[in-house]
Design an enzyme around this catalytic site. Structure first.
Site, PDB file in Angstrom:
ATOM      1  N   GLU A  69      63.263  46.310  46.814  1.00  0.00           N
ATOM      2  CA  GLU A  69      62.354  46.014  47.932  1.00  0.00           C
ATOM      3  C   GLU A  69      63.222  46.086  49.187  1.00  0.00           C
ATOM      4  O   GLU A  69      64.092  45.243  49.399  1.00  0.00           O
ATOM      5  CB  GLU A  69      61.752  44.614  47.769  1.00  0.00           C
ATOM      6  CG  GLU A  69      60.899  44.185  48.949  1.00  0.00           C
ATOM      7  CD  GLU A  69      60.498  42.703  48.881  1.00  0.00           C
ATOM      8  OE1 GLU A  69      60.324  42.148  47.770  1.00  0.00           O
ATOM      9  OE2 GLU A  69      60.385  42.095  49.968  1.00  0.00           O
ATOM     10  N   ARG A  88      63.306  44.125  57.923  1.00  0.00           N
ATOM     11  CA  ARG A  88      64.048  43.221  58.816  1.00  0.00           C
ATOM     12  C   ARG A  88      65.146  43.978  59.548  1.00  0.00           C
ATOM     13  O   ARG A  88      65.633  43.531  60.571  1.00  0.00           O
ATOM     14  CB  ARG A  88      64.713  42.125  58.001  1.00  0.00           C
ATOM     15  CG  ARG A  88      63.771  41.010  57.692  1.00  0.00           C
ATOM     16  CD  ARG A  88      64.422  40.075  56.726  1.00  0.00           C
ATOM     17  NE  ARG A  88      63.475  39.774  55.699  1.00  0.00           N
ATOM     18  CZ  ARG A  88      63.673  38.917  54.728  1.00  0.00           C
ATOM     19  NH1 ARG A  88      64.832  38.296  54.639  1.00  0.00           N
ATOM     20  NH2 ARG A  88      62.743  38.693  53.851  1.00  0.00           N
ATOM     21  N   LYS A  96      53.149  37.866  45.528  1.00  0.00           N
ATOM     22  CA  LYS A  96      54.499  37.353  45.748  1.00  0.00           C
ATOM     23  C   LYS A  96      54.340  35.859  46.041  1.00  0.00           C
ATOM     24  O   LYS A  96      53.501  35.489  46.872  1.00  0.00           O
ATOM     25  CB  LYS A  96      55.124  38.074  46.941  1.00  0.00           C
ATOM     26  CG  LYS A  96      56.428  37.461  47.433  1.00  0.00           C
ATOM     27  CD  LYS A  96      57.112  38.361  48.447  1.00  0.00           C
ATOM     28  CE  LYS A  96      58.308  37.671  49.067  1.00  0.00           C
ATOM     29  NZ  LYS A  96      59.214  38.593  49.760  1.00  0.00           N
TER      30      LYS A  96
END
Ligand code: 3PG
Length: 215
Positions: A42, A46, A130
């Site tokens: 993943e 960011r 998630k």
């Protein structure tokens, strides 16, 4: 479960990656993960250039499953898709992003930790959520409490997962896989400690097997 959910569950752990130097590191990091038996990543938005990191990792490791994380806008979904991302992860539940991603044919794992989040996820027929941030939101105790009214969901706990608690999480019912950055920390990546990353992945795979009773 759909094919992507099955594939990620089978691997059992999802490295959550912030890549500061995609051109330098994406291909090699993908190889290190695959060598450790964890062919999934993943890559979070960011860091600038997340889409390039996705593209480079996938091109160098075509059998890997590469997705995009920390996605907060539809533009990032477009960029991730164009780069070849195979799934989308969002920190929280944003109905617009869930709808948009599914329309693009991209599986999405929204961060959910409350009954309200789970209600919202039900409307989109999602199977796997998630659970983020896992430890800080009540960990396994909360996951178990939530699975009583919502047995249809499996979760991917992420946030505070490490080699210390991985087995405990993966042994519990209703866990699809665990996400974490412990095997891909800034120190490991920035100093290109690929062998250490591979070792941490191997240890994780051992724990996945032990937790599932085939170790
Ligand atoms: C994430 O965004 O999923 C988390 O930052 C990962 O959490 P961890 O760094 O505690 O593993």
């Amino acid at each position: 479960m759909n094919a992507m959910n099955e594939a990620i569950s089978k691997i059992g752990v999802v490295p959550v990656i912030k890549l500061n130097h995609p051109e330098r590191d994406a291909a090699a990091l993908g190889k290190a993960l695959c060598a450790g038996g964890v062919p999934v990543a993943e890559i979070t938005f960011r860091a600038a250039g997340a889409d390039m990191a996705i593209k480079l990792m996938k091109e160098a490791n075509p059998d890997m499953i590469v997705g995009a994380g920390t996605v907060t806008t539809t533009e990032q979904i477009d960029a991730a898709k164009a780069a070849g991302a195979q799934f989308i992860v969002t920190p929280g539940f944003d109905a617009e992003l869930v709808e948009y991603s599914l329309k693009q044919g991209l599986p999405i794992y929204p961060g959910c930790t409350t009954p309200t989040d789970y209600h919202a996820a039900l409307k989109f027929g999602l199977e796997v959520l998630k659970f983020f941030p896992a430890e800080q939101s009540g960990g396994l105790a909360k996951i178990k409490a939530m699975s009583a009214p919502f047995p249809q969901f499996k979760v991917m706990p992420t946030g505070g997962v490490s080699l210390k608690n991985l087995k405990e999480y993966l042994s519990a019912p209703g866990i699809a896989a665990c996400g974490g950055s412990y095997m891909v920390t800034a120190d490991l990546i920035d100093n290109q400690k690929w062998d250490e990353i591979t070792e941490l992945c191997k240890k994780s795979v051992e724990i996945v097997k032990e937790a599932r009773g085939n170790g």
